[in-house]
Write an enzyme that holds these catalytic residues in place. Structure first.
Site, PDB file in Angstrom:
ATOM      1  N   SER A   1       0.834  -1.211   0.000  1.00 30.11           N
ATOM      2  CA  SER A   1       0.000   0.000   0.000  1.00 30.11           C
ATOM      3  C   SER A   1       0.864   1.255   0.000  1.00 30.11           C
ATOM      4  O   SER A   1       2.007   1.223   0.453  1.00 30.11           O
ATOM      5  CB  SER A   1      -0.884   0.038   1.247  1.00 30.11           C
ATOM      6  OG  SER A   1      -1.707  -1.089   1.305  1.00 30.11           O
TER       7      SER A   1
HETATM    8  N1  SAH Z   1       0.485  -5.554   4.176  1.00 28.58           N
HETATM    9  C1  SAH Z   1       1.220  -5.874   2.971  1.00 28.58           C
HETATM   10  C2  SAH Z   1       0.456  -5.625   1.706  1.00 28.58           C
HETATM   11  C3  SAH Z   1      -0.491  -6.689   1.488  1.00 28.58           C
HETATM   12  S1  SAH Z   1      -1.184  -6.879  -0.108  1.00 28.58           S
HETATM   13  C4  SAH Z   1       2.542  -5.163   2.898  1.00 28.58           C
HETATM   14  O1  SAH Z   1       2.869  -4.354   3.783  1.00 28.58           O
HETATM   15  O2  SAH Z   1       3.261  -5.461   1.947  1.00 28.58           O
HETATM   16  C5  SAH Z   1      -2.361  -8.099   0.379  1.00 28.58           C
HETATM   17  C6  SAH Z   1      -1.786  -9.437   0.675  1.00 28.58           C
HETATM   18  O3  SAH Z   1      -2.846 -10.253   1.159  1.00 28.58           O
HETATM   19  C7  SAH Z   1      -1.216 -10.164  -0.541  1.00 28.58           C
HETATM   20  O4  SAH Z   1       0.107 -10.512  -0.297  1.00 28.58           O
HETATM   21  C8  SAH Z   1      -2.112 -11.393  -0.691  1.00 28.58           C
HETATM   22  O5  SAH Z   1      -1.418 -12.550  -1.152  1.00 28.58           O
HETATM   23  C9  SAH Z   1      -2.608 -11.576   0.727  1.00 28.58           C
HETATM   24  N2  SAH Z   1      -3.838 -12.331   0.901  1.00 28.58           N
HETATM   25  C10 SAH Z   1      -4.961 -12.341   0.138  1.00 28.58           C
HETATM   26  N3  SAH Z   1      -5.879 -13.179   0.659  1.00 28.58           N
HETATM   27  C11 SAH Z   1      -5.329 -13.704   1.798  1.00 28.58           C
HETATM   28  C12 SAH Z   1      -5.775 -14.638   2.794  1.00 28.58           C
HETATM   29  N4  SAH Z   1      -6.972 -15.222   2.753  1.00 28.58           N
HETATM   30  N5  SAH Z   1      -4.932 -14.945   3.800  1.00 28.58           N
HETATM   31  C13 SAH Z   1      -3.696 -14.401   3.876  1.00 28.58           C
HETATM   32  N6  SAH Z   1      -3.222 -13.520   2.973  1.00 28.58           N
HETATM   33  C14 SAH Z   1      -4.035 -13.162   1.943  1.00 28.58           C
END
Ligand code: SAH
Length: 221
Positions: free
Chosen positions: A65
């Site tokens: 983000s």
């Molecule tokens: N907080 C992160 C950004 C996350 S982007 C940072 O600082 O980089 C969202 C993430 O959620 C992605 O990596 C995606 O693979 C993950 N995601 C999506 N669905 C998910 C689930 N059910 N459980 C765990 N992770 C999930």
């Protein structure tokens, strides 16, 4: 003589222009955003843009983000140094690192094994030892480590997953982007005397939360 690294200046500028001037004034949140080396979390080809006011690709079709959203979500949770925090969607680990400076312990879950394994090496290498990375479906939470004082969901969902609501501590706070694949709004859900109250904050756009208590496969954008 002492050396001030370029990335220190870039972070100070990011904090001033993207955060403080947009209304984020909490000293602890600003200090955490100033401390975490965001450039260490993004792939090499995007390092030069690590402090720009944009989300960036982190591999696996996912994104980190923009700094403002990380700070705004963190602030909304009103983190306390005694908190046990849960994050869903570790991605590159940046948000978890920010939370780890404000909470006692951070549990974070990532469904993509490659992202989870990279983050679980990167975080301790950078000195973040109070973050525990788990690989799996974060919509189930981590019942064995519940309850959590704060839960941050870093991917968009059609609604707050039931298991996560159940794992929120009394007086706990959850922040989650709720909406459809194209656009969502940030919701702050708080638990008082066993009941939930919800506030809607700003509009946002996250990658989808894919899991048992969300979309079962990524929705069409
Ligand atoms: N907080 C992160 C950004 C996350 S982007 C940072 O600082 O980089 C969202 C993430 O959620 C992605 O990596 C995606 O693979 C993950 N995601 C999506 N669905 C998910 C689930 N059910 N459980 C765990 N992770 C999930």
């Amino acid at each position: 003589m002492f050396e001030i690294k370029d990335d220190t200046w870039q972070r100070a500028e990011m904090v001033e222009k993207q955060l403080r001037r947009r209304g984020i004034r909490d000293p602890a949140v600003l200090a955490a955003m100033l401390a975490v080396p965001r450039h260490e979390f993004v792939p090499g080809e995007f390092r030069a843009r690590a402090y720009d006011d944009v989300p960036l690709p982190i591999g696996g079709g996912q994104t980190i983000s923009q700094p403002y959203i990380v700070a705004a979500m963190t602030l909304a949770l009103r983190p306390q140094t005694s908190d046990r925090a849960l994050e869903i969607g570790t991605g590159c680990g940046y948000q978890a690192a920010v939370l780890s400076l404000l909470a006692k312990e951070v549990f974070t879950i990532e469904r993509q094994p490659e992202l989870a394994s990279t983050a679980s090496e990167r975080l301790p290498n950078l000195g973040y030892h109070n973050v525990h990375v788990h690989c799996g479906d974060g919509t189930l939470g981590l019942p064995e480590f519940a309850p959590f004082d704060t839960i941050l969901v870093a991917a968009a969902a059609p609604a707050a997953p039931e298991p996560l609501l159940a794992q929120l501590a009394e007086l706990g706070r959850m922040i989650i982007p709720v909406g459809d694949a194209d656009s969502q709004e940030l919701r702050l859900i708080e638990k008082h005397a066993g009941a939930f109250s919800t506030k809607t904050l700003e509009g946002c756009r996250f990658v989808p939360l894919v899991g048992h208590h969300s979309w079962q496969k990524p929705p069409e954008r």
